[in-house]
Design an enzyme around this catalytic site. Structure first.
Site, PDB file in Angstrom:
ATOM      1  N   ASN A 109      -3.802  -7.193  -4.076  1.00 24.65           N
ATOM      2  CA  ASN A 109      -3.620  -5.718  -5.007  1.00 24.65           C
ATOM      3  C   ASN A 109      -2.245  -5.745  -5.521  1.00 24.65           C
ATOM      4  O   ASN A 109      -1.358  -6.291  -5.087  1.00 24.65           O
ATOM      5  CB  ASN A 109      -3.840  -4.889  -3.561  1.00 24.65           C
ATOM      6  CG  ASN A 109      -2.539  -4.418  -2.866  1.00 24.65           C
ATOM      7  OD1 ASN A 109      -1.759  -3.673  -3.205  1.00 24.65           O
ATOM      8  ND2 ASN A 109      -2.182  -5.254  -1.831  1.00 24.65           N
ATOM      9  N   PHE A 113       2.102   1.730  -4.349  1.00 25.81           N
ATOM     10  CA  PHE A 113       2.641   2.690  -3.568  1.00 25.81           C
ATOM     11  C   PHE A 113       1.479   4.083  -3.983  1.00 25.81           C
ATOM     12  O   PHE A 113       2.255   5.180  -4.014  1.00 25.81           O
ATOM     13  CB  PHE A 113       3.983   3.094  -3.401  1.00 25.81           C
ATOM     14  CG  PHE A 113       4.743   2.278  -2.623  1.00 25.81           C
ATOM     15  CD1 PHE A 113       4.178   1.343  -1.769  1.00 25.81           C
ATOM     16  CD2 PHE A 113       6.231   2.204  -2.733  1.00 25.81           C
ATOM     17  CE1 PHE A 113       4.922   0.229  -1.002  1.00 25.81           C
ATOM     18  CE2 PHE A 113       6.909   1.249  -1.798  1.00 25.81           C
ATOM     19  CZ  PHE A 113       6.422   0.281  -1.088  1.00 25.81           C
ATOM     20  N   SER A 172       7.445  -4.716  -0.450  1.00 28.94           N
ATOM     21  CA  SER A 172       5.959  -4.663  -1.484  1.00 28.94           C
ATOM     22  C   SER A 172       6.222  -5.359  -2.738  1.00 28.94           C
ATOM     23  O   SER A 172       7.448  -5.162  -3.354  1.00 28.94           O
ATOM     24  CB  SER A 172       5.573  -3.061  -1.633  1.00 28.94           C
ATOM     25  OG  SER A 172       4.832  -3.257  -2.881  1.00 28.94           O
ATOM     26  N   ASN A 174       4.734  -4.958  -5.484  1.00 31.57           N
ATOM     27  CA  ASN A 174       4.438  -3.785  -6.516  1.00 31.57           C
ATOM     28  C   ASN A 174       5.222  -2.790  -6.949  1.00 31.57           C
ATOM     29  O   ASN A 174       4.828  -1.752  -7.599  1.00 31.57           O
ATOM     30  CB  ASN A 174       3.006  -3.366  -5.966  1.00 31.57           C
ATOM     31  CG  ASN A 174       2.146  -4.521  -5.821  1.00 31.57           C
ATOM     32  OD1 ASN A 174       2.093  -5.680  -6.664  1.00 31.57           O
ATOM     33  ND2 ASN A 174       1.360  -4.532  -4.709  1.00 31.57           N
ATOM     34  N   THR A 175       6.458  -2.570  -6.145  1.00 33.41           N
ATOM     35  CA  THR A 175       7.389  -1.775  -6.904  1.00 33.41           C
ATOM     36  C   THR A 175       8.603  -2.375  -7.331  1.00 33.41           C
ATOM     37  O   THR A 175       9.194  -3.115  -6.750  1.00 33.41           O
ATOM     38  CB  THR A 175       7.904  -0.934  -5.759  1.00 33.41           C
ATOM     39  OG1 THR A 175       6.768   0.180  -5.344  1.00 33.41           O
ATOM     40  CG2 THR A 175       8.890   0.131  -6.093  1.00 33.41           C
ATOM     41  N   LYS A 210       9.954  -4.214   7.380  1.00 32.95           N
ATOM     42  CA  LYS A 210       9.117  -5.294   6.816  1.00 32.95           C
ATOM     43  C   LYS A 210       9.363  -5.873   5.745  1.00 32.95           C
ATOM     44  O   LYS A 210       9.891  -5.838   4.722  1.00 32.95           O
ATOM     45  CB  LYS A 210       7.626  -4.429   6.300  1.00 32.95           C
ATOM     46  CG  LYS A 210       6.591  -5.088   6.214  1.00 32.95           C
ATOM     47  CD  LYS A 210       5.151  -4.263   6.028  1.00 32.95           C
ATOM     48  CE  LYS A 210       4.139  -5.079   5.720  1.00 32.95           C
ATOM     49  NZ  LYS A 210       2.763  -4.333   5.883  1.00 32.95           N
ATOM     50  N   ASN A 239       4.674  -8.857   4.623  1.00 33.58           N
ATOM     51  CA  ASN A 239       3.779  -8.304   3.650  1.00 33.58           C
ATOM     52  C   ASN A 239       2.979  -9.188   2.957  1.00 33.58           C
ATOM     53  O   ASN A 239       2.890 -10.431   3.153  1.00 33.58           O
ATOM     54  CB  ASN A 239       4.819  -7.582   2.752  1.00 33.58           C
ATOM     55  CG  ASN A 239       4.372  -6.315   2.041  1.00 33.58           C
ATOM     56  OD1 ASN A 239       3.200  -6.004   1.774  1.00 33.58           O
ATOM     57  ND2 ASN A 239       4.743  -5.087   2.304  1.00 33.58           N
TER      58      ASN A 239
END
Ligand SMILES: Cc1cc2nc3c(=O)[nH]c(=O)nc-3n(C[C@H](O)[C@H](O)[C@H](O)COP(=O)(O)O)c2cc1C
Length: 349
Positions: A109, A113, A172, A174-175, A210, A239
């Site tokens: 994925n 966010f 994450s 993805n940021t 995390k 993560n």
């Protein structure tokens, strides 16, 4: 990609994000009703002063907007982590951004966010009765934020009084740039300022960090020591991974984003064991990554986890998975003569 994948073959034909959104809507509306009997009392455990009916929790990302924590507790999870919640609502990355790797029972994925923002989640958490089990709120910064640490403070100040645990997501993939916060002085700063913001809101709840499963041994040691020094209560490890382990199959295996599910199990368990060896009881550890059976959960516990979480396996197997994991885990504890989860913790180190 949803709870209903298993029961409704049609859902398998939907885009995974659509299927997921549908299952959250059905849960929120009460159409899908939890019917899981309470887990074996031997699975009950106490961590960070909180009581858990089971050590198996739902990982962040399933209930990003705190719409269905109580429904998920009703499926037997010992706790639920909602979020990631950012201060402002955010659309996330362009679609498609979530991909099934069916042959590996994995997912990639790059949602980024997507969430309805702090006020929406806080309103829902405030309306809960708070009697079904601990709920952790996972918070993070907006992508376009000029001050990411301030975003953690804003979220903590609002949400700390409404949750039982706070998880700071600095991992994450993805940021852009978020993972950089895991190094150097950044971790200590984020933790100190966020813990202060939570305390100033009147809530003295445990704050966890995390982290990514992609940290090397030196980075794990640095983050553990920084977390202890800054007063963190624990780590969630971890993560999704940006690595691509051998054996990935299917046309989506080259997609960008974070990989979750069984191919992540070995990597995330190694980092968990490393952190446990360094923390030596100074931090509570939540083991997450590729858990899809009681045996997997048991390996995480023996590697030093106080609690375990999962997400991807639920999407493939449906909510009956929680019951199966409980039964398998209780049998494994029995087999090896452990009277409790806490007794088995770290036994494999
Ligand atoms: C679709 C999807 C969305 C996720 N969203 C988040 C998120 O918003 N915040 C977060 O901390 N982790 C998020 N995660 C990561 C999970 O919480 C978990 O750390 C990871 O998937 C590994 O566990 P698993 O193999 O059991 O899925 C997401 C995972 C998936 C598959």
């Amino acid at each position: 990609m949803s709870l209903i994948d298993l029961g409704m073959p049609l859902a398998r034909m939907l885009d995974p994000e659509t299927a997921h959104a549908l299952s959250v809507r059905m849960l929120a509306s009460g159409m899908l009703r939890p019917r899981t009997p309470p887990p074996d009392p031997r699975l009950a455990t106490e961590v960070l002063g909180l009581r858990f009916k089971s050590p198996i929790g739902l990982a962040a990302g399933f209930d990003k907007n705190a719409e269905v924590p109580d429904a998920m507790l009703g499926f037997g999870f010992g706790f639920v982590e909602v979020g990631t919640i950012t201060p402002k609502p955010q659309a996330g990355n362009p679609h498609p951004r979530m991909f099934r790797l069916r042959a590996n029972r994995a997912v990639i994925n790059r949602l980024g966010f997507n969430n309805q923002g702090l006020e929406a989640a806080a309103g829902r958490l405030a309306a809960r009765r708070r009697d079904g089990g601990p709920v952790a709120a996972n918070i993070g910064p907006n992508r376009d934020s000029a001050d990411r640490i301030q975003d953690f403070e804003l979220c903590a100040a609002r949400i700390a009084p409404l949750a039982d645990l706070l998880v700071l997501n600095i991992s994450s993939p993805n940021t852009p740039g978020l993972r950089d916060l895991q190094g150097g002085d950044a971790v200590g700063n984020i933790l100190r300022r966020t813990i202060a913001a939570a305390r100033d809101s009147g809530a003295a709840l445990p704050v966890l960090l995390k982290i990514a499963p992609d940290l090397d041994a030196g980075e794990v040691e640095a983050v553990v020591e920084a977390a202890v020094a800054a007063g963190a209560a624990g780590l969630v490890i971890g993560n999704t991974t940006v690595s691509r382990p051998d054996g990935l199959r299917g046309r989506h295996r080259g997609e960008q984003g974070g990989l979750s599910g069984p191919p992540l199990f070995g990597l995330s368990t190694r980092v968990l064991a490393q952190a446990a060896g360094i923390a030596r009881g100074r931090l509570a550890l939540v083991g997450v990554g590729g858990v899809s059976s009681g045996a997997d959960a048991y390996v995480k516990i023996r590697a030093g986890a106080d609690l375990v979480e999962l997400y991807t396996a639920l999407a493939y197997e449906g909510p009956g998975l929680v019951r199966r994991i409980h039964d398998e885990l209780a049998a494994l504890l029995d087999r090896d003569g452990f009277a409790s989860v806490a007794a088995a913790k770290g036994a494999g180190l």
